[in-house]
Design a protein around this motif. Structure first.
Motif, short mmCIF file in Angstrom:
data_model
loop_
_atom_site.label_atom_id
_atom_site.label_comp_id
_atom_site.label_asym_id
_atom_site.label_seq_id
_atom_site.Cartn_x
_atom_site.Cartn_y
_atom_site.Cartn_z
N THR A 4 0.85 -1.19 0.00
CA THR A 4 0.00 0.00 0.00
C THR A 4 0.88 1.24 0.00
O THR A 4 2.09 1.17 0.20
N ASP A 279 -17.48 0.27 0.31
CA ASP A 279 -16.58 -0.01 -0.80
C ASP A 279 -17.13 0.44 -2.14
O ASP A 279 -16.53 0.17 -3.18
N ASP A 314 -11.19 -5.50 5.15
CA ASP A 314 -10.64 -4.41 5.96
C ASP A 314 -9.14 -4.56 6.15
O ASP A 314 -8.64 -4.72 7.27
N GLU A 316 -5.02 -3.22 4.70
CA GLU A 316 -4.28 -2.14 4.06
C GLU A 316 -3.51 -2.64 2.85
O GLU A 316 -2.74 -1.88 2.24
N SER A 329 -9.74 -2.45 1.67
CA SER A 329 -10.47 -1.21 1.38
C SER A 329 -9.59 0.01 1.56
O SER A 329 -9.81 1.05 0.92
N ALA A 330 -8.56 -0.08 2.42
CA ALA A 330 -7.67 1.07 2.62
C ALA A 330 -6.90 1.42 1.36
O ALA A 330 -6.51 2.57 1.16
N PHE A 332 -8.03 1.63 -1.64
CA PHE A 332 -8.78 2.56 -2.48
C PHE A 332 -8.72 3.98 -1.95
O PHE A 332 -8.90 4.94 -2.71
N SER A 333 -8.44 4.15 -0.67
CA SER A 333 -8.40 5.49 -0.10
C SER A 333 -7.30 6.35 -0.71
O SER A 333 -7.30 7.57 -0.56
N TYR A 334 -6.35 5.72 -1.41
CA TYR A 334 -5.27 6.47 -2.04
C TYR A 334 -5.59 6.86 -3.48
O TYR A 334 -4.73 7.39 -4.18
#
Length: 497
Positions: A4, A279, A314, A316, A329-330, A332-334
């Motif tokens: 990640t 998501d 859930d 990273e 899912s973390a 996609f936060s980027y």
């Protein structure tokens, strides 16, 4: 496996590579990051009469002792097939399971052992007869003599609360391995280099691949997702089957209040995307999977399995679990662009790592170099970047990573899956492409993936394949890239013959 953005070394999967690639000069910019009821049988068909074990011969392997993590797995057993019937209770956090294993011993022994966490054993039989088993230090030892090449059936019924095992890595995105219980009572797992033993008894090493039938029973309104081909749903029981052999680290399990979207890839390939309400933003990227797979097929040949898809969890990180990629899912936060690169990377692994699996963890580069390079080529093509920029960036990155983590052919047990096995291996493939030319290189890549499908391979077999495929001796070339503490000289690029 993917990194990640928050990883210590900011590998290419999430780095701002495009600005460097768009440069016209010969040097890259500095590496800059972006910021229960008894479970029902899982088997789709009953065990045949006569030579019962003939049905599982596609799961036959040649296990070897892993030199990086010798405490995991054994070369004394070859598991042909796992039938896992699992029941998850979110309210009590208890997993109830019955694991039926068809096993071929490779050695005569007075007892045998598999990797397994300390669940409570409810019953244990060998070929239908009660047997004595003990779980200690993440091993299940059964006091029953076995004979080489005389298969037996082990049935273990168990229950308990899942626990994880430590990850042997300094990566900042690393988390405990194995079956993880979420705050909402859901389940998910990532387990490279090991950790499958946190939810079923397993020969938890890459060289022992097996066939799988998995049934997951969950409460009404919940979904059970596993690796393999979806075989339908009976009430609250979800079924999956793998008719291609699977290494234990490439299995997955997820339970939650999921929604499902379906798609079709090349040649009508069935695709399934499992996501939660949070998501939804990732779904448009996931639905581009047919495009990614079509691009990969042009480079590496037909997709190797009968189905594909992605389950969001859930985490990273991301993991190339076979036929059902597990994505955190973390990630996609980027941003959607970086998430797309991760999806392409994990799909590339279905060819490199899943269909063709390393025999032991010394050759993790065989997985990651190919998946990393596939992702880089995709990134370069979509960004219309130059070869010179990619070459410069790879050499600069390679030099720094060898200095910090050593050569990719000698991974350190305490530093699993650091950037060197990804980027330094990709740099080797890039230089090989420069030496033999694009047409020959992608023909070699395609034949490597297609000709070795459902096998376990090594550095030696890869080197022999390259030499045979090219008609040249690349042994010293490959050894230099895998063993040298410094980046091999650029002059190797011009060794045309």
């Amino acid at each position: 496996m993917a990194y990640t953005v928050s990883s210590v070394n900011r590998p290419l999967l999430y780095a701002v590579l495009v600005p460097a690639l768009l440069m016209t000069g010969c040097t890259a910019e500095p590496f800059t990051p972006t910021s229960p009821a008894s479970p029902v049988s899982a088997s789709a068909t009953p065990t045949p009469t006569g030579d019962a074990y003939a049905a599982w011969q596609a799961g036959r392997s040649t296990p070897v002792a892993d030199p990086i993590y010798p405490e995991r797995g054994t070369d004394a057993l070859d598991v042909l097939h796992y039938d896992l019937a699992l029941d998850w209770s979110p309210s009590t956090r208890v997993l109830t399971g019955t694991a039926t294993l068809q096993v071929r011993p490779t050695k005569d022994a007075a007892s045998f052992s598999l990797d397994f966490k300390p669940y409570d054993i409810d019953s244990l039989t060998v070929d239908g007869a009660p047997a004595t088993g003990k779980v200690a230090k993440e091993k299940l030892t059964v006091a029953t003599p076995v004979t080489a090449d005389s298969p037996f059936t082990l049935v273990v019924a168990y229950h308990g609360r899942p626990t994880t095992t430590p990850m042997p890595s300094k990566r900042s995105d690393s988390a405990p391995l194995g079956l993880t219980v979420g705050k909402d009572g859901g389940l998910w797992t990532m387990q490279e280099p090991y950790g499958a033993f946190t939810w079923y008894p397993a020969n938890d090493q890459p060289s022992d691949e097996a066939l799988y039938d998995i049934a997951v029973t969950v409460p009404k309104g919940w979904s059970g997702i596993a690796s393999g081909t979806p075989m339908g749903q009976d009430g609250d029981t979800f079924r999956y089957q793998s008719t291609d052999p699977v290494a234990s680290y490439l299995t997955t399990l997820a339970v939650g209040k999921y929604k499902k979207a379906a798609g079709k890839g090349p040649h009508g390939l069935p695709l399934t995307y499992w996501y939660r309400p949070g998501d939804k933003g990732a779904l448009p990227v996931l639905k581009q999977s047919p495009k990614y797979l079509a691009w990969l097929e042009k480079k590496f040949g037909p997709y190797p399995f009968p189905s594909g898809g992605v389950v969001m969890v859930d985490s990273e990180s991301g993991m190339e679990t076979q036929q059902m990629i597990t994505l955190g899912s973390a990630v996609f936060s980027y941003g959607a662009d970086q998430f797309e690169l991760d999806v392409v990377h994990e799909y590339a692994h279905q060819w490199f790592g899943d269909a063709v699996t390393p025999a032991d963890w010394r050759d993790l580069w065989l997985n990651e170099a190919w998946a990393q390079y596939a992702q880089l080529v995709y990134q370069k093509e979509t960004a219309h970047a130059t070869d010179a920029a990619l070459d410069a960036w790879l050499r600069q990155s390679d030099s720094a990573l060898r200095k910090e983590f050593g050569p990719p052919g000698h991974p350190r047990p305490s530093e699993f899956a650091m950037s060197n096995v990804y980027i330094c291996g990709a740099a080797m493939l890039r230089q090989l492409q420069s030496v033999i030319g694009d047409k020959k290189f992608f023909a070699l890549a395609r034949d490597w993936a297609q000709d070795h499908r459902n096998t376990q391979q090594t550095r030696a077999s890869f080197t022999a394949f390259v030499n045979e495929q090219t008609g040249q001796d690349f042994t010293a070339f490959i050894d230099a890239w895998l063993d040298s503490p410094t980046t091999p000289p650029k002059s190797l690029k011009d060794r045309r013959r």
